[in-house]
Each structure stands twice: as C-alpha cells, then as structure tokens.
Enzyme design. Structure first.
Site, PDB file in Angstrom:
ATOM      1  N   CYS A  85       0.834  -1.197   0.000  1.00  0.00           N
ATOM      2  CA  CYS A  85       0.000   0.000   0.000  1.00  0.00           C
ATOM      3  C   CYS A  85       0.880   1.263   0.000  1.00  0.00           C
ATOM      4  O   CYS A  85       1.931   1.314   0.633  1.00  0.00           O
ATOM      5  CB  CYS A  85      -0.932   0.095   1.196  1.00  0.00           C
ATOM      6  SG  CYS A  85      -2.080  -1.272   1.303  1.00  0.00           S
ATOM      7  N   ARG A 110       4.003  -0.028  -4.854  1.00  0.00           N
ATOM      8  CA  ARG A 110       3.775  -0.529  -3.499  1.00  0.00           C
ATOM      9  C   ARG A 110       2.508  -1.368  -3.378  1.00  0.00           C
ATOM     10  O   ARG A 110       2.290  -2.041  -2.373  1.00  0.00           O
ATOM     11  CB  ARG A 110       3.686   0.643  -2.523  1.00  0.00           C
ATOM     12  CG  ARG A 110       4.937   1.481  -2.463  1.00  0.00           C
ATOM     13  CD  ARG A 110       4.725   2.639  -1.522  1.00  0.00           C
ATOM     14  NE  ARG A 110       4.676   2.184  -0.155  1.00  0.00           N
ATOM     15  CZ  ARG A 110       5.707   2.138   0.666  1.00  0.00           C
ATOM     16  NH1 ARG A 110       6.885   2.531   0.241  1.00  0.00           N
ATOM     17  NH2 ARG A 110       5.588   1.707   1.906  1.00  0.00           N
ATOM     18  N   TRP A 118      -2.473  -3.017  -1.593  1.00  0.00           N
ATOM     19  CA  TRP A 118      -2.020  -4.410  -1.681  1.00  0.00           C
ATOM     20  C   TRP A 118      -2.809  -5.106  -0.581  1.00  0.00           C
ATOM     21  O   TRP A 118      -2.569  -4.895   0.603  1.00  0.00           O
ATOM     22  CB  TRP A 118      -0.517  -4.493  -1.430  1.00  0.00           C
ATOM     23  CG  TRP A 118       0.060  -5.856  -1.590  1.00  0.00           C
ATOM     24  CD1 TRP A 118       0.530  -6.416  -2.738  1.00  0.00           C
ATOM     25  CD2 TRP A 118       0.245  -6.847  -0.561  1.00  0.00           C
ATOM     26  NE1 TRP A 118       0.992  -7.685  -2.497  1.00  0.00           N
ATOM     27  CE2 TRP A 118       0.827  -7.979  -1.177  1.00  0.00           C
ATOM     28  CE3 TRP A 118      -0.031  -6.894   0.800  1.00  0.00           C
ATOM     29  CZ2 TRP A 118       1.141  -9.140  -0.468  1.00  0.00           C
ATOM     30  CZ3 TRP A 118       0.279  -8.049   1.508  1.00  0.00           C
ATOM     31  CH2 TRP A 118       0.864  -9.155   0.865  1.00  0.00           C
ATOM     32  N   ASN A 162      -1.876   2.452   5.408  1.00  0.00           N
ATOM     33  CA  ASN A 162      -0.926   1.402   5.031  1.00  0.00           C
ATOM     34  C   ASN A 162      -0.499   0.693   6.307  1.00  0.00           C
ATOM     35  O   ASN A 162      -0.043   1.348   7.247  1.00  0.00           O
ATOM     36  CB  ASN A 162       0.292   2.034   4.338  1.00  0.00           C
ATOM     37  CG  ASN A 162       1.436   1.045   4.176  1.00  0.00           C
ATOM     38  OD1 ASN A 162       1.204  -0.164   4.061  1.00  0.00           O
ATOM     39  ND2 ASN A 162       2.660   1.539   4.168  1.00  0.00           N
ATOM     40  N   GLY A 163      -0.670  -0.628   6.347  1.00  0.00           N
ATOM     41  CA  GLY A 163      -0.286  -1.379   7.539  1.00  0.00           C
ATOM     42  C   GLY A 163      -1.358  -2.393   7.893  1.00  0.00           C
ATOM     43  O   GLY A 163      -2.237  -2.685   7.075  1.00  0.00           O
ATOM     44  N   GLU A 211      19.560 -16.079  -6.226  1.00  0.00           N
ATOM     45  CA  GLU A 211      19.023 -14.803  -6.703  1.00  0.00           C
ATOM     46  C   GLU A 211      18.468 -14.933  -8.135  1.00  0.00           C
ATOM     47  O   GLU A 211      17.401 -14.398  -8.443  1.00  0.00           O
ATOM     48  CB  GLU A 211      20.116 -13.722  -6.623  1.00  0.00           C
ATOM     49  CG  GLU A 211      19.754 -12.355  -7.169  1.00  0.00           C
ATOM     50  CD  GLU A 211      18.568 -11.690  -6.485  1.00  0.00           C
ATOM     51  OE1 GLU A 211      18.066 -12.207  -5.469  1.00  0.00           O
ATOM     52  OE2 GLU A 211      18.111 -10.659  -7.008  1.00  0.00           O
ATOM     53  N   LYS A 235      14.601 -14.164  -9.094  1.00  0.00           N
ATOM     54  CA  LYS A 235      14.217 -13.190 -10.120  1.00  0.00           C
ATOM     55  C   LYS A 235      13.238 -13.819 -11.108  1.00  0.00           C
ATOM     56  O   LYS A 235      12.223 -13.232 -11.461  1.00  0.00           O
ATOM     57  CB  LYS A 235      15.430 -12.665 -10.901  1.00  0.00           C
ATOM     58  CG  LYS A 235      16.331 -11.685 -10.228  1.00  0.00           C
ATOM     59  CD  LYS A 235      15.776 -10.296 -10.064  1.00  0.00           C
ATOM     60  CE  LYS A 235      15.019 -10.156  -8.790  1.00  0.00           C
ATOM     61  NZ  LYS A 235      15.757  -9.850  -7.588  1.00  0.00           N
ATOM     62  N   GLU A 255       9.763 -14.546  -9.522  1.00  0.00           N
ATOM     63  CA  GLU A 255       8.995 -13.337  -9.235  1.00  0.00           C
ATOM     64  C   GLU A 255       8.269 -12.789 -10.442  1.00  0.00           C
ATOM     65  O   GLU A 255       7.132 -12.368 -10.336  1.00  0.00           O
ATOM     66  CB  GLU A 255       9.953 -12.229  -8.781  1.00  0.00           C
ATOM     67  CG  GLU A 255      10.291 -12.218  -7.346  1.00  0.00           C
ATOM     68  CD  GLU A 255      11.059 -10.948  -7.000  1.00  0.00           C
ATOM     69  OE1 GLU A 255      12.159 -10.746  -7.552  1.00  0.00           O
ATOM     70  OE2 GLU A 255      10.552 -10.175  -6.178  1.00  0.00           O
ATOM     71  N   HIS A 272      23.058 -34.828  -4.114  1.00  0.00           N
ATOM     72  CA  HIS A 272      22.343 -35.217  -2.896  1.00  0.00           C
ATOM     73  C   HIS A 272      20.830 -35.084  -3.050  1.00  0.00           C
ATOM     74  O   HIS A 272      20.114 -35.006  -2.056  1.00  0.00           O
ATOM     75  CB  HIS A 272      22.829 -34.386  -1.708  1.00  0.00           C
ATOM     76  CG  HIS A 272      24.290 -34.552  -1.446  1.00  0.00           C
ATOM     77  ND1 HIS A 272      24.826 -35.707  -0.928  1.00  0.00           N
ATOM     78  CD2 HIS A 272      25.341 -33.728  -1.691  1.00  0.00           C
ATOM     79  CE1 HIS A 272      26.138 -35.581  -0.835  1.00  0.00           C
ATOM     80  NE2 HIS A 272      26.478 -34.396  -1.300  1.00  0.00           N
ATOM     81  N   LYS A 295       6.453  -3.970  -3.542  1.00  0.00           N
ATOM     82  CA  LYS A 295       7.870  -3.620  -3.415  1.00  0.00           C
ATOM     83  C   LYS A 295       8.352  -3.663  -1.975  1.00  0.00           C
ATOM     84  O   LYS A 295       9.414  -4.194  -1.673  1.00  0.00           O
ATOM     85  CB  LYS A 295       8.070  -2.218  -3.998  1.00  0.00           C
ATOM     86  CG  LYS A 295       9.493  -1.726  -3.950  1.00  0.00           C
ATOM     87  CD  LYS A 295      10.334  -2.447  -4.966  1.00  0.00           C
ATOM     88  CE  LYS A 295      11.792  -2.043  -4.923  1.00  0.00           C
ATOM     89  NZ  LYS A 295      12.617  -3.073  -5.577  1.00  0.00           N
TER      90      LYS A 295
HETATM   91  O1  M6R Z   1      13.314  -3.648   0.964  1.00  0.00           O
HETATM   92  P1  M6R Z   1      14.005  -4.935   1.281  1.00  0.00           P
HETATM   93  O2  M6R Z   1      15.345  -5.051   0.675  1.00  0.00           O
HETATM   94  O3  M6R Z   1      14.037  -5.222   2.758  1.00  0.00           O
HETATM   95  O4  M6R Z   1      13.099  -6.063   0.630  1.00  0.00           O
HETATM   96  C1  M6R Z   1      13.377  -7.407   0.824  1.00  0.00           C
HETATM   97  C2  M6R Z   1      12.596  -8.274  -0.119  1.00  0.00           C
HETATM   98  O5  M6R Z   1      11.225  -8.088   0.072  1.00  0.00           O
HETATM   99  C3  M6R Z   1      12.944  -7.978  -1.575  1.00  0.00           C
HETATM  100  O6  M6R Z   1      14.293  -8.140  -1.834  1.00  0.00           O
HETATM  101  C4  M6R Z   1      12.143  -8.906  -2.520  1.00  0.00           C
HETATM  102  O7  M6R Z   1      12.543 -10.213  -2.357  1.00  0.00           O
HETATM  103  C5  M6R Z   1      12.325  -8.412  -3.949  1.00  0.00           C
HETATM  104  N1  M6R Z   1      11.066  -8.354  -4.597  1.00  0.00           N
HETATM  105  C6  M6R Z   1      13.257  -9.270  -4.731  1.00  0.00           C
HETATM  106  O8  M6R Z   1      13.345  -8.902  -6.065  1.00  0.00           O
END
Ligand code: M6R
Length: 619
Positions: A2, A27, A74, A100-101, A491, A495, A498, A514, A614
């Site tokens: 949000c 957001r 969100w 937001n929260g 990572e 990516k 996501e 393993h 985000k």
């Molecule tokens: O703002 P932050 O770095 O604490 O966020 C952590 C994760 O939420 C963030 O890295 C998330 O995994 C991303 N969408 C990855 O691309």
C-alpha cells in the site's frame, strides 16, 4: 504494501494525488482511491484494479478541491474490490482515512464500535480507524486522531480528512513509513520520497507514535501525549528522472542498465585516496575491533546479498558470520550479544520482518548496523549505525540495482573491517581496491554486450518459451553455482520466479548429487554459473552430469574461456574476467536479464508482478 499520499495546497488535489500515486503504484496495485475536501464535504472515488482504472473514472467524473488523500492497495484484509479499496469513511461520511499497515486488534475494536452503534461496510481492518476518529471527534481532528491511534495495535501510516476542516489534514504513523513533504504553499504526506519529488525535496521523517497536521502553509507535529515537537526538513538528493523510465520499456530494465553507474558512484563517494569513508556509520572503530562474530539478517534479494557477504567477510576479514532470513531470526532465540555485530540489509529500510529482527538484536544487546537504500527509513534510523547504498529510487518490484549496490557496500565494509581488525594488510587492501575499481567499467562492458546482442540472452528466452509450450508448460529452471556465486544461483531463481511465475530453484552445485539431480531429464533448463574460479573444474563435472541426463544448459562463463566451448552446453553467455571474489556483481547481470526477457516473452507485467509489492511492511 500500500502507498498513501496526502496533499494540502493550491493545486487541484486530485491531479497531484494521481500523479503521486503513479509513483507509489509499485507498493500495491490491486485497487486505488482518492478522497478530496470539496465545499465542506468529502468526495471520493475508488476502483478495483490498477491505477489507470481510477484515472479513467476521474476523467469521466473529476473531483475538485485543494486538499485530499490517496491510496494504492495491496490487499491484506478483504479481497481487492471497490468496497475494500481506500479511502474508508465513518458513519457520517465526514471522515475519510487511507491506511498502510495492519491493525492487529481490529476485530476487537470493530466489535466494540458495532456495539456502540457504528456501521461497517467493508471487510478491512482499516475501517475501524475512521469510526474511532468519529468516536473521539470534538471539533479538532488532530486530537481525535491522537485519541484514536492510542487504541490501535499493529502497524499504520494514515492520512485523515474531516469535512468540517477545509484547510487541514492529519497523518500518523507506527511501524509503517510516513514522511511529510514541505513544499512552497503546499505540504504533503507520503509513504516515500519518490511520490513527492515532482513538488519538493524537503522532507520530514515522522517517527513512530507521532501525529502531524498539515495545511498549505503549516506543519504541526505532536507526540502521542500531545506534546508539540519541532523538526527540521532534510533535503533529499534523489531527482525525479531517477523515478522515471527514461525511454526504457520497464523500470526493471532501466534499473539493470543503471548498475555500472550505481557501483561507480558508490566507489566515487566511498573511496577517497584509497581510504574508505562511511561518514554516516556512527559505530566506532573499537566496536569493530571488539566483535567476536557477526550475523547478517535480511529478506529476499537482500538476503542473497547477505549470503554473499558471508563469503567476503569470512574469507577476507576472518570473522565468523552467519546469515538468517529476518522472519526466522526474529522468532527463534538467536545467540547474539554485546560481542556480535548484526547487519540488517534492506533496500526499502521498511521491511517489517527485518525491522523486527533489528529490534530483537537490540534487545539482546548486539550492535546493529543497517545497510539501506532509502534515506531516513525506519531500519536506517533505528540501527546503531547505517551505511546507505545510494542506488537511487528502485521502482521495479524485482530488485536489481539495490542488490549490486548492497554487494558493493559489503565489499567495502569487509575491507574496512578487515583493516581495522588487522587481518587485511595495507598491500592487500590496495590490491583488492584495484580489482574492485575495475567493476564499473566491466559492468558497462557486460551491459553493452547484451545491448548489442553479443550475448544473445533475449534469443535464449524466446527459445525457452517455445520449448515450454511444446512441453505443455512443464519446463522449469534450476540454477547451480559454487562458492561465492552460490547466492547468485538463489538470486537468479528468485528473479525468474517473481516475474515469470516459472518454478525455479537455486542450489549449490555440489549439492546436486544429494537430491536435485533426480529432477534432471530433458525437462529443466539449468543455468550453470561457471565463471573462472578455484573449483571451476568441479563445476565442469556438474555440467557433464547434467548433460549426461539430458538437461538443457545455459552456462555463464568468463570471456576468453575456451574450455566451456568443449562442454557441449546448449547456450553460453560470457562476462568479463575478474577475480572470483568480485565476480558476483558481474554474474548478477545475465541472471537479471534472463528473468527479464523470459517474463517479456510471456507478456507478463514485469514491473508489477502478481501478488507482490515492493516494500513488505506487513508480516
Ligand atoms: O526492501 P528490502 O530489501 O528489505 O526487501 C526485501 C525483499 O522483500 C525484496 O528483496 C524482494 O525479495 C524483492 N522483490 C526481490 O526482487
């Protein structure tokens, strides 16, 4: 999670709010709404779906007025529909709130308010807030909000309007970000700075349990006890072009291509005459001398940077480091104490799990150091010390430049700590920095190789889609690497998951035998990070094992590597040569681009992937 915005000024509030919501849309993007004060009443408009649905509605039914609040959602409590979209109103329709929260005790509050005769229309936790304000309103909104928020448990950043107060609006925060933008003849509330960069760069960071009232020319801040506080604005360095796509199709692509400059700027800012400067750090050298061990705690991509940090710190600074995801760290009994340095890494500086992990570490008397991108964010402010990555605003949900910036800071921090602790000699430091300084140029070279199609990753992504459809959507991805590039395997997989919604796993290549090797047939595509390294030959053996079982391989190799050609892999991308220690920054680029191009092939919304937001400010 949000985004909220509030505006009090001379302009048409709806226009300003929509413009700012556009910058906050990363957001949350399942519904949006605004409320404005107009002729002594609250007028509002809200819609399910992305922001453009609301903007289309406002074209048909414009809202006037110079003061208002807006929200992009969100969903947490209640499905993303129009009724659950913000703003939420009280029974009289005179009070509007965006939030937001999460209000954790909303059920108890709702039951109490219903008993008192209040009527609820949505399934949200937020709706208790306007009703509580209604309960306490005696002609002064600031005081009513102060009384109301005393009853809230959980996290909130709110903006509130009252129809009877045509000039002012009120905001409050606890554990969700809220800043005040101090403009000329206009003031703002916002979840973050990019939302208001078009109007002002002067911001005041509100602390927990603070409540503020803004009008076009005044800002008043009080604490939960009603005491007036004085606070000076901070000038932020970000500029508006950093928050725009600047000709790129997506923010993600733009941010990928910014990485050579981001790392270059970090070096320029942090290295003067080969001396490492962390001006804002505020942790004395003697603390680094005294620590016995370190923990690095983070979520998502930042967690992968943390894992890479472990390799750097243990290898060079010779200090034991363990790494935890924030959500695990905070709920177990981590063995940390006054001899532990806990580093919290977070792009946003607002991730709820990391914020609570920080508090847990402080409770246990550990020294805490935040590595954050967003200036004045909660984690940055609550930690004993902070180092900012200064990567500029990262808008795409999939983190890219924040990751390489975190890696760059961790390299410098490692050398800094290693020097203080006397385990890195002056000569070694010089050698390491010499190597590090090559990175911005090599990053540029890497990016150019993709731009000019020397590295044909876009073509491989196209081939993958074809293959995926032929296999009736069954294909998956496996990412394998060893040593300091192992976190990059995680990572790369994250990516892809996501933004492409394709099952992907990252593994240390040595673990393959393993278990994961059972997955290999002609189905998965396997990304093997096989850049020049100490145990390069072992990676080649893994490649052969995958080949023998029919897996399709994309190898990431070092330019000039002749051996990889003899491995018979299906595809190769090359990155410039650099020592293994520094290679993760370069290797990150093809991984990010592969995810980007696969998502593009499938036609997905790259900057706003489904179900994600985000900044994860709820648990
Ligand atoms: O703002 P932050 O770095 O604490 O966020 C952590 C994760 O939420 C963030 O890295 C998330 O995994 C991303 N969408 C990855 O691309």
């Amino acid at each position: 999670m949000c985004g909220i915005i509030g505006y009090a000024g001379k302009k048409v509030a709806a226009k300003v709010l929509i413009n700012s919501l556009r910058r906050l849309e990363y957001r949350g993007y399942d519904s949006a709404g605004i409320a404005v004060l107009q002729d002594g009443s609250i007028n509002f408009s809200k819609k399910a779906g992305k922001l453009h649905v609301l903007t289309d509605e406002l074209k048909r039914f414009p809202l006037e007025g110079n003061i208002g609040a807006g929200h992009v959602r969100w969903a947490t409590h209640g499905v993303p529909n129009e009724v659950n979209a913000h703003p939420h109103l009280d029974c009289t329709g005179k009070i509007a709130v965006v939030h937001n929260g999460i209000i954790e005790n909303y059920q108890a509050l709702k039951t109490m308010l219903i008993k008192e005769g209040h009527k609820f229309v949505s399934d949200t936790d937020t709706e208790v807030i306007p009703h509580l304000i209604e309960k306490y309103y005696k002609g002064y909104l600031l005081e009513a909000v102060r009384q109301a928020v005393k009853l809230l448990k959980g996290s909130y950043a709110i903006c509130c309007l009252h129809a009877s107060d045509r000039k002012r609006m009120v905001g409050a925060r606890c554990d969700s970000p809220l800043i005040i933008g101090a403009g000329k003849n206009e003031n703002f509330f916002a979840s973050d700075a990019p939302a208001i960069l078009d109007y002002t760069k002067n911001v005041i960071f509100l602390n927990n349990y603070e409540i503020a009232e803004i009008s076009k020319n005044t800002i008043k801040i009080i604490n939960i006890n009603g005491k007036t506080l004085s606070r000076k604005p901070t000038r932020i360095k970000w500029n508006i072009s950093q928050a725009e796509k600047s000709g790129f199709k997506h923010f993600m692509l733009k941010e990928i291509f910014e990485q050579s400059n981001v790392v270059g700027d970090i070096l320029k800012e942090r290295l003067k005459n080969n001396k490492i400067h962390f001006e804002e750090l505020a942790i004395k050298e003697k603390v680094f001398k005294g620590i016995k061990n370190m923990a690095i705690v983070a979520c998502g991509t930042a967690y992968h940077a943390a894992l890479t940090g472990k390799y750097m710190l243990e290898d060079l600074a010779e200090i034991p480091v363990w790494v935890d995801t924030s959500s695990e760290f905070r709920y177990r009994k981590p063995i940390v104490g006054k001899n532990t340095l806990v580093i919290l890494i977070s792009q946003s500086g607002e991730t709820a799990d990391t914020l609570h992990a920080l508090r847990e570490a402080k409770k246990r008397k550990a020294k805490t150091l935040a590595v954050c991108n967003v200036l004045g964010s909660s984690i940055a402010r609550e930690a004993d010390g902070v180092i900012y990555t200064h990567a500029g605003p990262e808008i795409a949900v999939a983190s890219t430049k924040a990751y390489t910036a975190q890696l760059a800071i961790l390299y410098l921090l490692t050398i800094y700590i290693g020097r203080i602790r006397g385990v890195i000699s002056g000569k070694t430091k010089k050698k390491l920095l010499k190597e590090f300084k090559k990175i911005p140029r090599l990053l540029k070279l890497t990016l150019n190789d993709f731009k000019s199609n020397k590295n044909k990753i876009a073509e491989y992504a196209k081939n993958f889609r074809k293959y995926y459809l032929e296999k009736h959507n069954k294909s998956t991805f496996l990412y394998l690497a060893r040593n300091i590039n192992y976190p990059n395997a995680l990572e790369g997989a994250l990516k892809l998951k996501e933004i492409s919604y394709i099952t992907a796993e990252g593994y240390p290549a040595g673990e393959m035998k393993h278990g994961p090797i059972a997955l290999i047939d002609e189905n998965p595509w396997v990304v093997c990070i096989a850049t020049k390294a100490k145990i390069y030959e072992k990676m080649l053996s893994n490649i052969q094992e995958i080949k023998a079982r029919g897996g399709i391989i994309i190898a990431i190799a070092t330019k000039g590597d002749k051996e990889i050609a003899s491995q018979n892999v299906n595809y190769v991308v090359k990155v410039p040569e650099i020592s293994e220690l520094f290679s993760p920054i370069l290797v990150a680029i093809p991984l990010q681009l592969l995810a980007y191009y696969v998502a593009r092939e499938f036609g997905y919304d790259i900057d706003q992937p489904r179900n994600l937001a985000k900044s994860v400010t709820v648990e």
